[in-house]
Design a protein around this motif. Structure first.
Motif, PDB file in Angstrom:
ATOM      1  N   ASP A  17      56.763  -7.592   9.770  1.00  0.00           N
ATOM      2  CA  ASP A  17      57.192  -8.456   9.329  1.00  0.00           C
ATOM      3  C   ASP A  17      58.552  -9.214   8.810  1.00  0.00           C
ATOM      4  N   ALA A  18      59.057  -8.398   9.061  1.00  0.00           N
ATOM      5  CA  ALA A  18      60.328  -8.077   8.946  1.00  0.00           C
ATOM      6  C   ALA A  18      61.721  -8.388   9.849  1.00  0.00           C
ATOM      7  N   LEU A  19      60.870  -9.000  11.615  1.00  0.00           N
ATOM      8  CA  LEU A  19      61.812  -9.143  12.004  1.00  0.00           C
ATOM      9  C   LEU A  19      62.247 -10.417  12.320  1.00  0.00           C
ATOM     10  N   PRO A  20      62.973 -10.939  12.631  1.00  0.00           N
ATOM     11  CA  PRO A  20      63.581 -12.413  12.365  1.00  0.00           C
ATOM     12  C   PRO A  20      62.892 -13.587  12.880  1.00  0.00           C
ATOM     13  N   ASP A  25      72.938 -15.886  17.695  1.00  0.00           N
ATOM     14  CA  ASP A  25      73.682 -18.046  17.721  1.00  0.00           C
ATOM     15  C   ASP A  25      71.826 -18.284  17.076  1.00  0.00           C
ATOM     16  N   GLY A  26      71.287 -17.165  16.469  1.00  0.00           N
ATOM     17  CA  GLY A  26      69.600 -17.904  16.169  1.00  0.00           C
ATOM     18  C   GLY A  26      68.595 -17.736  16.605  1.00  0.00           C
ATOM     19  N   LEU A  27      69.288 -17.151  18.572  1.00  0.00           N
ATOM     20  CA  LEU A  27      68.374 -17.519  19.472  1.00  0.00           C
ATOM     21  C   LEU A  27      68.455 -16.503  20.600  1.00  0.00           C
ATOM     22  N   ILE A  28      67.360 -15.724  21.018  1.00  0.00           N
ATOM     23  CA  ILE A  28      67.715 -14.990  21.692  1.00  0.00           C
ATOM     24  C   ILE A  28      68.244 -14.566  23.161  1.00  0.00           C
ATOM     25  N   GLU A  29      69.091 -13.720  23.028  1.00  0.00           N
ATOM     26  CA  GLU A  29      70.512 -13.546  23.971  1.00  0.00           C
ATOM     27  C   GLU A  29      69.432 -12.848  25.918  1.00  0.00           C
ATOM     28  N   ASP A  30      69.146 -11.590  25.125  1.00  0.00           N
ATOM     29  CA  ASP A  30      68.520 -10.679  25.789  1.00  0.00           C
ATOM     30  C   ASP A  30      67.727 -10.323  25.232  1.00  0.00           C
ATOM     31  N   LEU A  31      66.236  -9.704  26.176  1.00  0.00           N
ATOM     32  CA  LEU A  31      65.094  -9.081  26.375  1.00  0.00           C
ATOM     33  C   LEU A  31      65.576  -8.554  27.271  1.00  0.00           C
ATOM     34  N   VAL A  32      65.125  -7.013  27.292  1.00  0.00           N
ATOM     35  CA  VAL A  32      64.605  -6.199  27.784  1.00  0.00           C
ATOM     36  C   VAL A  32      63.160  -5.306  27.174  1.00  0.00           C
ATOM     37  N   ILE A  33      62.402  -5.389  28.660  1.00  0.00           N
ATOM     38  CA  ILE A  33      60.915  -4.527  28.219  1.00  0.00           C
ATOM     39  C   ILE A  33      60.617  -3.707  28.840  1.00  0.00           C
TER      40      ILE A  33
END
Length: 119
Positions: free
Chosen positions: A12-15, A109-117
């Protein structure tokens, strides 16, 4: 002293933007999930990279409908102020049936720029 080592944090501490994406993805709410990404963001999943909002939207729709599975957030790490890892345990009707996946987020800037799964 800066260590460059990931630090365990409570999930729950994730942004908020990561939590918003994860909750929307679980709920198959593509529009809300997509809203968490920069318009030119990238997602890499199963070795394929999806670049930009249209490609990520297609990936989200496909990923939500391909298999039936349960997903549980089992851990979280903070690498630095822009990099986080959320670990999920999945069980379902996909090949292998059980997997732990690491969702590696890069924020800007408060958004996801890159996601690697990846496992």
């Amino acid at each position: 002293m800066r260590t460059n080592q990931p630090q365990d944090i409570a999930p729950d501490a994730l942004p908020q933007v990561i939590t918003r994406y994860l909750d929307a993805h679980r709920a198959h709410d593509t529009a809300t999930a997509l809203g968490a990404f920069h318009p030119d963001a990238t997602v890499t999943d199963e070795g394929k990279t999806h670049r930009g909002a249209p490609a990520i939207g297609t990936w989200l729709t496909h990923a939500a409908g391909e298999y039936t599975y349960t997903i549980e957030l089992t851990g979280a790490e903070k690498v630095d102020t822009d990099h986080y890892v959320a670990t999920h345990h999945l069980e379902g009707n996909f090949p292998g049936g059980v997997v732990d996946l690491h969702y590696r987020f890069t924020l800007s800037d408060g958004l996801i720029e890159d996601l690697v799964i990846e496992p």
